[in-house]
Design a protein around this motif. Structure first.
Motif, PDB file in Angstrom:
ATOM      1  N   THR A 139       1.219  -0.780   0.027  1.00 46.31           N
ATOM      2  CA  THR A 139      -0.111   0.271   0.106  1.00 46.31           C
ATOM      3  C   THR A 139       0.592   1.225  -0.169  1.00 46.31           C
ATOM      4  OG1 THR A 139       0.109   0.174   2.375  1.00 46.31           O
ATOM      5  CG2 THR A 139      -1.373  -1.067   1.556  1.00 46.31           C
ATOM      6  N   PRO A 140       0.476   2.783   0.206  1.00 48.16           N
ATOM      7  CA  PRO A 140       0.543   3.637  -0.175  1.00 48.16           C
ATOM      8  C   PRO A 140       1.767   4.053   1.100  1.00 48.16           C
ATOM      9  CG  PRO A 140      -0.431   4.118  -1.724  1.00 48.16           C
ATOM     10  CD  PRO A 140      -1.238   2.545  -0.811  1.00 48.16           C
ATOM     11  N   ALA A 141       1.630   3.142   2.130  1.00 46.08           N
ATOM     12  CA  ALA A 141       1.673   3.525   3.279  1.00 46.08           C
ATOM     13  C   ALA A 141       2.947   2.797   3.192  1.00 46.08           C
ATOM     14  CB  ALA A 141       0.588   3.694   4.560  1.00 46.08           C
ATOM     15  N   GLN A 142       3.094   1.218   3.019  1.00 45.39           N
ATOM     16  CA  GLN A 142       4.397   0.492   2.512  1.00 45.39           C
ATOM     17  C   GLN A 142       5.301   1.088   2.396  1.00 45.39           C
ATOM     18  OE1 GLN A 142       2.149  -2.625   2.287  1.00 45.39           O
ATOM     19  NE2 GLN A 142       0.522  -2.656   3.793  1.00 45.39           N
ATOM     20  N   ASP A 143       5.371   1.800   1.102  1.00 44.61           N
ATOM     21  CA  ASP A 143       6.415   2.218   0.390  1.00 44.61           C
ATOM     22  C   ASP A 143       8.203   2.415   1.042  1.00 44.61           C
ATOM     23  OD1 ASP A 143       8.598   3.270  -1.424  1.00 44.61           O
ATOM     24  OD2 ASP A 143       7.384   5.018  -1.904  1.00 44.61           O
ATOM     25  N   PRO A 144       8.972   1.135   0.679  1.00 42.77           N
ATOM     26  CA  PRO A 144      10.373   1.137   1.583  1.00 42.77           C
ATOM     27  C   PRO A 144      11.058   2.287   1.325  1.00 42.77           C
ATOM     28  CG  PRO A 144       9.884  -0.424  -0.375  1.00 42.77           C
ATOM     29  CD  PRO A 144       8.811   0.032   0.099  1.00 42.77           C
ATOM     30  N   THR A 145      10.623   2.652   0.478  1.00 47.76           N
ATOM     31  CA  THR A 145      11.641   3.586  -0.243  1.00 47.76           C
ATOM     32  C   THR A 145      11.673   5.064   0.721  1.00 47.76           C
ATOM     33  OG1 THR A 145      10.269   4.737  -2.264  1.00 47.76           O
ATOM     34  CG2 THR A 145      12.257   3.043  -2.818  1.00 47.76           C
ATOM     35  N   THR A 146      10.863   5.531   1.378  1.00 47.35           N
ATOM     36  CA  THR A 146      10.035   6.744   1.874  1.00 47.35           C
ATOM     37  C   THR A 146       9.389   5.910   3.461  1.00 47.35           C
ATOM     38  OG1 THR A 146       7.652   6.230   1.053  1.00 47.35           O
ATOM     39  CG2 THR A 146       9.246   8.197  -0.380  1.00 47.35           C
ATOM     40  N   HIS A 147       9.696   5.330   3.688  1.00 55.69           N
ATOM     41  CA  HIS A 147       8.790   4.374   5.695  1.00 55.69           C
ATOM     42  C   HIS A 147       9.201   4.282   6.504  1.00 55.69           C
ATOM     43  CE1 HIS A 147       4.764   7.005   4.112  1.00 55.69           C
ATOM     44  NE2 HIS A 147       5.318   6.455   3.113  1.00 55.69           N
ATOM     45  N   HIS A 148       9.192   3.800   7.312  1.00 55.97           N
ATOM     46  CA  HIS A 148       9.502   3.225   8.264  1.00 55.97           C
ATOM     47  C   HIS A 148       9.391   1.676   8.291  1.00 55.97           C
ATOM     48  CE1 HIS A 148      12.758   6.578   9.622  1.00 55.97           C
ATOM     49  NE2 HIS A 148      12.102   7.479   9.394  1.00 55.97           N
ATOM     50  N   GLU A 149       8.672   1.212   8.037  1.00 53.96           N
ATOM     51  CA  GLU A 149       7.884  -0.422   8.694  1.00 53.96           C
ATOM     52  C   GLU A 149       7.002  -0.471   6.998  1.00 53.96           C
ATOM     53  OE1 GLU A 149       3.528  -1.891   9.796  1.00 53.96           O
ATOM     54  OE2 GLU A 149       5.395  -0.946  12.307  1.00 53.96           O
ATOM     55  N   VAL A 150       7.611  -1.443   6.975  1.00 53.54           N
ATOM     56  CA  VAL A 150       6.524  -1.950   5.047  1.00 53.54           C
ATOM     57  C   VAL A 150       6.110  -3.469   5.847  1.00 53.54           C
ATOM     58  CG1 VAL A 150       7.083  -3.396   3.221  1.00 53.54           C
ATOM     59  CG2 VAL A 150       8.644  -1.804   3.398  1.00 53.54           C
ATOM     60  N   LEU A 151       5.348  -3.720   5.363  1.00 57.60           N
ATOM     61  CA  LEU A 151       3.512  -4.766   5.555  1.00 57.60           C
ATOM     62  C   LEU A 151       4.128  -5.401   4.128  1.00 57.60           C
ATOM     63  CD1 LEU A 151       0.891  -3.447   7.814  1.00 57.60           C
ATOM     64  CD2 LEU A 151       3.236  -5.130   8.661  1.00 57.60           C
ATOM     65  N   GLN A 167       1.430 -11.749   7.361  1.00 53.80           N
ATOM     66  CA  GLN A 167       2.068 -10.627   6.970  1.00 53.80           C
ATOM     67  C   GLN A 167       3.082 -10.314   7.905  1.00 53.80           C
ATOM     68  OE1 GLN A 167      -1.107  -6.955   8.190  1.00 53.80           O
ATOM     69  NE2 GLN A 167      -1.155  -6.735   6.098  1.00 53.80           N
ATOM     70  N   LEU A 168       3.998  -9.756   7.177  1.00 52.42           N
ATOM     71  CA  LEU A 168       5.141  -9.534   8.337  1.00 52.42           C
ATOM     72  C   LEU A 168       5.649  -8.237   8.080  1.00 52.42           C
ATOM     73  CD1 LEU A 168       7.556 -12.789   6.597  1.00 52.42           C
ATOM     74  CD2 LEU A 168       6.739 -12.395   8.454  1.00 52.42           C
ATOM     75  N   ALA A 169       6.367  -7.331   8.766  1.00 56.60           N
ATOM     76  CA  ALA A 169       6.449  -5.997   8.894  1.00 56.60           C
ATOM     77  C   ALA A 169       8.003  -6.331   8.872  1.00 56.60           C
ATOM     78  CB  ALA A 169       6.088  -5.868  10.033  1.00 56.60           C
ATOM     79  N   VAL A 170       8.388  -5.346   8.026  1.00 53.09           N
ATOM     80  CA  VAL A 170       9.732  -5.473   8.157  1.00 53.09           C
ATOM     81  C   VAL A 170      10.658  -3.774   8.198  1.00 53.09           C
ATOM     82  CG1 VAL A 170      11.527  -5.488   6.762  1.00 53.09           C
ATOM     83  CG2 VAL A 170      10.353  -6.643   5.951  1.00 53.09           C
ATOM     84  N   MET A 171      11.068  -3.732   9.594  1.00 55.07           N
ATOM     85  CA  MET A 171      11.072  -1.977  10.094  1.00 55.07           C
ATOM     86  C   MET A 171      12.518  -1.913  10.229  1.00 55.07           C
ATOM     87  SD  MET A 171       8.877  -2.127  13.258  1.00 55.07           S
ATOM     88  CE  MET A 171       8.357  -4.368  13.172  1.00 55.07           C
ATOM     89  N   GLY A 172      13.406  -0.537   9.684  1.00 52.42           N
ATOM     90  CA  GLY A 172      14.807  -0.785   9.282  1.00 52.42           C
ATOM     91  C   GLY A 172      15.027   0.096   8.715  1.00 52.42           C
ATOM     92  N   GLU A 173      16.218   0.616   7.779  1.00 49.73           N
ATOM     93  CA  GLU A 173      16.696   1.897   7.217  1.00 49.73           C
ATOM     94  C   GLU A 173      16.031   1.397   5.490  1.00 49.73           C
ATOM     95  OE1 GLU A 173      18.051   4.726   8.226  1.00 49.73           O
ATOM     96  OE2 GLU A 173      18.530   4.307  10.001  1.00 49.73           O
ATOM     97  N   PRO A 174      15.965   2.416   5.043  1.00 47.48           N
ATOM     98  CA  PRO A 174      14.808   2.446   4.031  1.00 47.48           C
ATOM     99  C   PRO A 174      15.816   1.228   2.742  1.00 47.48           C
ATOM    100  CG  PRO A 174      14.938   4.426   4.221  1.00 47.48           C
ATOM    101  CD  PRO A 174      15.955   4.031   5.040  1.00 47.48           C
TER     102      PRO A 174
END
Length: 338
Positions: free
Chosen positions: A7-19, A56-63
């Motif tokens: 989803t837009p809130a899950q863009d790995p280039t701009t956000h801290h968490e990806v689902l 789901q897997l939530a991925v958190m870290g640097e972009p």
């Protein structure tokens, strides 16, 4: 794509968490591994944190690390969807090579069989072998592309293993009639003459790495039968003199321990319908002091000749224990002029 869209809130280039959503919960269990060990491996290697939330897997870290981890998870899930399992070497390969460009497709139909979607796969009787670094991938393609190829680099980079795998694949595919594996029986601190037994028993310990590779690719009974029929030969370099090796896949291992004359002798054994691979590590020469290595001599003389491929590996391509790469780098840094 097998995995649900971000989803837009899950863009790995701009956000801290990806689902990432996975449609098949059974495959997700396999993706995570026993006690989530696969996820832990990916976390340790990429520097992210991965948390499971239902399917789901939530991925958190640097972009950048996030993006890499997402690509690895997607590739591994696709692998499971195709009916294949995940082993630690698969995770290692995707982390090393994930997200890279496929590169040019090979030209011949023979090579196209093992080039799928930018991935190189070598089929043998016992397992499917896949290169785990970009240098390994280029090396395998070179083995198919060139009648004579060199693999030069430190121990643990898969030079011999991949060469034998390609040889077995070409043999069971009917492209060659024989496999011939050789290495110099050079003493690395021990004296060959003091070993017990006849000549075969004396040299077999030197040939053991070649037997080990073959056992990985061929069932034991079939391998024993092929050796008995001389369709697979494992012999010291000295036994190659006077032979013409036609319709064969020929590997010279530990070539840094061949003299210049031995190397010339071996290279001129190449016959019609054959392919030859020379592997070696320039930092592990066991020849007497002052005697030049035939591998360095061949590299100097043959570079630039069409149809001969030179492929180089570094400590970054080591696929053994991670400490092996660190050890190699430490010794390289200590060399004069380093």
């Amino acid at each position: 794509m097998a995995i649900g869209a971000l989803t837009p809130a899950q863009d790995p280039t701009t956000h801290h968490e990806v689902l990432i959503e996975f449609p098949d919960n059974r495959l997700l269990i396999d993706l995570c591994g026993q006690f989530d060990r696969n996820l832990a491996d990916i976390e340790n290697r990429t520097g992210v944190q991965i948390v499971r939330r239902g399917n789901q897997l939530a991925v958190m870290g640097e972009p950048g690390a996030q993006k890499q981890a997402v690509e690895v998870l997607e590739a591994l899930y696709d692998r499971l969807e195709s009916g294949r399992e995940i082993a630690s070497e698969d995770i290692d390969r995707e982390i090393r090579m994930g997200g890279g460009e496929p590169g040019p497709a090979p030209s011949s139909g023979e090579q196209l069989e093992m080039f799928k979607g930018g991935k190189v796969e070598i089929k043998t009787r016992r397992k499917l072998v896949e290169p785990r670094t970009d240098a390994q991938k280029a090396y395998v393609l070179s083995l198919y592309e060139n009648e004579l190829a060199f693999g030069i680099g430190p121990a643990g980079t898969g030079k011999t293993y991949l060469a034998v795998a390609v040889g077995v694949s070409m043999f069971i595919g009917g492209h060659v009639d024989r496999i011939i594996l050789s290495r110099p029986a050079v003493e690395a601190g021990e004296k060959l003459g003091y070993l017990p037994g006849d000549m075969k028993e004396k040299v077999d310990p030197y040939m053991q790495p070649l037997y080990d590779a073959l056992n990985d690719f061929l069932p034991g009974k079939q391998l024993a039968k092929l050796i008995e029929e001389k369709r697979i030969e494992i012999a010291p370099l000295a036994f190659m003199r006077g032979r013409t090796l036609s319709n064969a896949f020929v590997v010279l291992d530990e070539a840094q321990n061949a003299t210049a004359m031995q190397m010339k002798m071996f290279l001129t054994r190449l016959g019609e319908g054959s392919r030859m691979v020379i592997t070696g590590d320039r930092s592990q020469v066991d020849l007497p002091r002052g005697m030049p290595s035939g591998l360095a001599d061949a590299e100097r003389l043959l570079k630039g000749i069409s149809g001969i491929g030179f492929n180089y590996f570094t400590a970054r391509d080591v696929v053994r224990h991670p400490l092996v790469a660190a050890i190699i780098e430490a010794y390289d840094a200590d060399r004069p002029g380093a």
